[in-house]
Design a protein around this motif. Structure first.
Motif, PDB file in Angstrom:
ATOM      1  N   GLU A 218       0.823  -1.197   0.000  1.00 33.66           N
ATOM      2  CA  GLU A 218       0.000   0.000   0.000  1.00 33.66           C
ATOM      3  C   GLU A 218       0.872   1.268   0.000  1.00 33.66           C
ATOM      4  N   SER A 219       2.038   1.196   0.621  1.00 38.54           N
ATOM      5  CA  SER A 219       2.880   2.384   0.792  1.00 38.54           C
ATOM      6  C   SER A 219       4.222   2.303   0.064  1.00 38.54           C
ATOM      7  N   HIS A 220       4.590   1.157  -0.426  1.00 41.56           N
ATOM      8  CA  HIS A 220       5.884   1.009  -1.109  1.00 41.56           C
ATOM      9  C   HIS A 220       5.627   0.544  -2.540  1.00 41.56           C
ATOM     10  N   PHE A 221       5.372   1.432  -3.538  1.00 41.11           N
ATOM     11  CA  PHE A 221       5.332   2.870  -3.291  1.00 41.11           C
ATOM     12  C   PHE A 221       3.881   3.340  -3.377  1.00 41.11           C
ATOM     13  N   LYS A 222       3.605   4.618  -3.179  1.00 42.82           N
ATOM     14  CA  LYS A 222       2.230   5.091  -3.080  1.00 42.82           C
ATOM     15  C   LYS A 222       1.365   4.657  -4.273  1.00 42.82           C
ATOM     16  N   ASP A 223       1.907   4.823  -5.493  1.00 40.70           N
ATOM     17  CA  ASP A 223       1.091   4.454  -6.664  1.00 40.70           C
ATOM     18  C   ASP A 223       1.715   3.326  -7.468  1.00 40.70           C
ATOM     19  N   TYR A 224       2.697   2.652  -6.882  1.00 45.32           N
ATOM     20  CA  TYR A 224       3.425   1.658  -7.659  1.00 45.32           C
ATOM     21  C   TYR A 224       3.949   0.575  -6.713  1.00 45.32           C
ATOM     22  N   PRO A 225       3.116  -0.451  -6.442  1.00 44.64           N
ATOM     23  CA  PRO A 225       3.538  -1.477  -5.479  1.00 44.64           C
ATOM     24  C   PRO A 225       4.695  -2.334  -6.008  1.00 44.64           C
ATOM     25  N   VAL A 226       5.775  -2.402  -5.234  1.00 41.47           N
ATOM     26  CA  VAL A 226       6.907  -3.257  -5.573  1.00 41.47           C
ATOM     27  C   VAL A 226       7.479  -3.783  -4.253  1.00 41.47           C
ATOM     28  N   THR A 227       7.936  -5.018  -4.253  1.00 45.81           N
ATOM     29  CA  THR A 227       8.407  -5.625  -3.002  1.00 45.81           C
ATOM     30  C   THR A 227       9.669  -4.910  -2.508  1.00 45.81           C
TER      31      THR A 227
ATOM     32  N   ASN B  90      20.405 -30.609  20.960  1.00 48.15           N
ATOM     33  CA  ASN B  90      19.116 -30.442  21.617  1.00 48.15           C
ATOM     34  C   ASN B  90      19.096 -29.166  22.463  1.00 48.15           C
ATOM     35  N   LEU B  91      19.201 -28.033  21.794  1.00 45.08           N
ATOM     36  CA  LEU B  91      19.233 -26.742  22.492  1.00 45.08           C
ATOM     37  C   LEU B  91      18.286 -25.786  21.784  1.00 45.08           C
ATOM     38  N   ASN B  92      17.733 -24.881  22.548  1.00 47.21           N
ATOM     39  CA  ASN B  92      16.907 -23.851  21.933  1.00 47.21           C
ATOM     40  C   ASN B  92      17.794 -22.723  21.428  1.00 47.21           C
ATOM     41  N   THR B  93      18.020 -22.704  20.140  1.00 47.39           N
ATOM     42  CA  THR B  93      18.896 -21.668  19.610  1.00 47.39           C
ATOM     43  C   THR B  93      18.116 -20.752  18.675  1.00 47.39           C
ATOM     44  N   SER B  94      18.598 -19.532  18.568  1.00 44.59           N
ATOM     45  CA  SER B  94      18.024 -18.619  17.590  1.00 44.59           C
ATOM     46  C   SER B  94      19.160 -18.135  16.693  1.00 44.59           C
ATOM     47  N   ILE B  95      18.796 -17.546  15.584  1.00 47.12           N
ATOM     48  CA  ILE B  95      19.799 -17.136  14.615  1.00 47.12           C
ATOM     49  C   ILE B  95      19.654 -15.646  14.357  1.00 47.12           C
ATOM     50  N   ALA B  96      20.737 -14.906  14.540  1.00 49.57           N
ATOM     51  CA  ALA B  96      20.707 -13.457  14.318  1.00 49.57           C
ATOM     52  C   ALA B  96      21.521 -13.126  13.072  1.00 49.57           C
ATOM     53  N   MET B  97      20.900 -12.433  12.128  1.00 54.03           N
ATOM     54  CA  MET B  97      21.651 -11.997  10.949  1.00 54.03           C
ATOM     55  C   MET B  97      22.699 -10.985  11.396  1.00 54.03           C
ATOM     56  N   THR B  98      23.943 -11.189  11.007  1.00 56.37           N
ATOM     57  CA  THR B  98      25.004 -10.272  11.439  1.00 56.37           C
ATOM     58  C   THR B  98      25.570  -9.455  10.290  1.00 56.37           C
ATOM     59  N   SER B  99      25.446  -9.926   9.064  1.00 58.89           N
ATOM     60  CA  SER B  99      25.885  -9.107   7.933  1.00 58.89           C
ATOM     61  C   SER B  99      25.283  -9.637   6.649  1.00 58.89           C
ATOM     62  N   ASN B 100      25.139  -8.749   5.683  1.00 55.89           N
ATOM     63  CA  ASN B 100      24.755  -9.206   4.353  1.00 55.89           C
ATOM     64  C   ASN B 100      25.285  -8.228   3.310  1.00 55.89           C
ATOM     65  N   ALA B 101      25.479  -8.725   2.120  1.00 56.76           N
ATOM     66  CA  ALA B 101      25.867  -7.892   0.982  1.00 56.76           C
ATOM     67  C   ALA B 101      25.086  -8.424  -0.203  1.00 56.76           C
ATOM     68  N   ILE B 102      24.088  -7.673  -0.642  1.00 54.19           N
ATOM     69  CA  ILE B 102      23.152  -8.176  -1.655  1.00 54.19           C
ATOM     70  C   ILE B 102      23.115  -7.216  -2.850  1.00 54.19           C
ATOM     71  N   ASP B 103      23.097  -7.771  -4.033  1.00 57.35           N
ATOM     72  CA  ASP B 103      22.831  -6.986  -5.251  1.00 57.35           C
ATOM     73  C   ASP B 103      21.393  -7.244  -5.679  1.00 57.35           C
ATOM     74  N   PHE B 104      20.683  -6.164  -6.023  1.00 54.06           N
ATOM     75  CA  PHE B 104      19.296  -6.285  -6.462  1.00 54.06           C
ATOM     76  C   PHE B 104      19.230  -5.988  -7.956  1.00 54.06           C
ATOM     77  N   LEU B 105      18.786  -6.974  -8.734  1.00 50.12           N
ATOM     78  CA  LEU B 105      18.892  -6.864 -10.187  1.00 50.12           C
ATOM     79  C   LEU B 105      17.562  -6.560 -10.860  1.00 50.12           C
ATOM     80  N   LYS B 106      16.459  -7.055 -10.275  1.00 46.91           N
ATOM     81  CA  LYS B 106      15.137  -6.873 -10.900  1.00 46.91           C
ATOM     82  C   LYS B 106      14.091  -6.643  -9.812  1.00 46.91           C
ATOM     83  N   PRO B 107      13.034  -5.871 -10.119  1.00 50.31           N
ATOM     84  CA  PRO B 107      11.959  -5.694  -9.134  1.00 50.31           C
ATOM     85  C   PRO B 107      11.091  -6.941  -9.040  1.00 50.31           C
ATOM     86  N   VAL B 108      10.442  -7.115  -7.888  1.00 51.91           N
ATOM     87  CA  VAL B 108       9.503  -8.223  -7.679  1.00 51.91           C
ATOM     88  C   VAL B 108       8.130  -7.621  -7.405  1.00 51.91           C
ATOM     89  N   ALA B 109       7.160  -7.956  -8.246  1.00 54.75           N
ATOM     90  CA  ALA B 109       5.816  -7.371  -8.158  1.00 54.75           C
ATOM     91  C   ALA B 109       4.937  -8.176  -7.197  1.00 54.75           C
TER      92      ALA B 109
END
Lengths: 146, 86
Positions: free
Chosen positions: A44-53, A79-98
């Protein structure tokens, strides 16, 4: 460990879960899919008149499938309750996703050492085109400590 | 490789992972990675992986757990290099 057991262990609530199905998982990697429903609230808001992921949602989707699902699988014998925290990323975005598109995420483990999991991850659309790709890393943290 | 050479090489690795310019300029044996250099646990892993590559040694989990200061890290690298040579 079945793929359903992995999905059951994901810590996300319904409105922030970006994994539908895991197609394959083993010690070295994972492949999974997600469909971005047309009524997801951010369109609804990303973007106002043009929805894209939003890129941040694409990143989260790659992390949930590529890093967190794989992390849960790699820890299946501990057998442990573990969680996973993202600590870094490096991403290239090539195409929009509708809105309404289905994406497939493929992740290959780069290394898993000293509780740090680093993965090479790519996301493809239904036509098989790469929409984004990069590296994502996270730390596996036991619940008692964090 | 003597202790000073190990510390010099170690410095070039650590510099990549800390924004604490003052602490980096004054690295000595007592420098603590977490308290002085504000390095997080994920980057500590990166430092250890870089050390393995640079010094051509293998760090096990027990050694990793001890590598929190320049002194402890230098000692572990020296031990591993000795074991390698012998």
């Amino acid at each position: 460990m079945t793929t359903q057991e992995i999905l059951d262990k994901l810590p996300y609530g319904k409105s922030f879960l970006f994994v539908d199905e895991l197609l394959h998982i083993d010690e070295n990697g994972v492949k999974g899919t997600y469909i971005y429903a047309k009524d997801l609230p951010f369109y609804e808001s990303h973007f106002k008149d043009y929805p894209v992921t939003p890129a941040v949602i694409l990143t989260e989707t790659m992390a949930q499938i590529g890093l967190v699902c794989l992390g849960i699988y790699l820890l299946k014998d501990i057998n442990l309750n573990t969680s996973i925290a993202m600590t870094s990323n490096a991403i290239d975005f090539l195409k929009p996703v509708a809105p309404g598109e289905q994406v497939t995420v493929t992740s290959e483990k780069v290394y898993f050492r000293f509780n740090k999991l680093s993965c090479k991850v790519k996301m493809e659309n239904a036509a098989g085109e790469v929409v984004c790709k990069g590296n994502i890393s996270g730390m596996l943290i036991s619940k008692e400590n964090g | 490789m003597n202790k000073e050479e190990i510390i010099d090489t170690l410095k070039t690795i650590i510099e990549l992972y800390s924004e604490e310019a003052t602490a980096l300029a004054h690295i000595d044996e007592n420098t603590d990675f977490i308290h002085d250099l504000k390095i997080n646990s994920a980057n500590l892993v990166d430092i250890v992986l870089d050390i393995e590559e640079k010094f051509n040694i293998e760090i096990d989990n027990d050694s990793m757990a001890k590598m929190l200061t320049v002194k402890a890290t230098t000692e572990i690298i020296a031990q591993k290099l000795d074991a390698h040579a012998g």
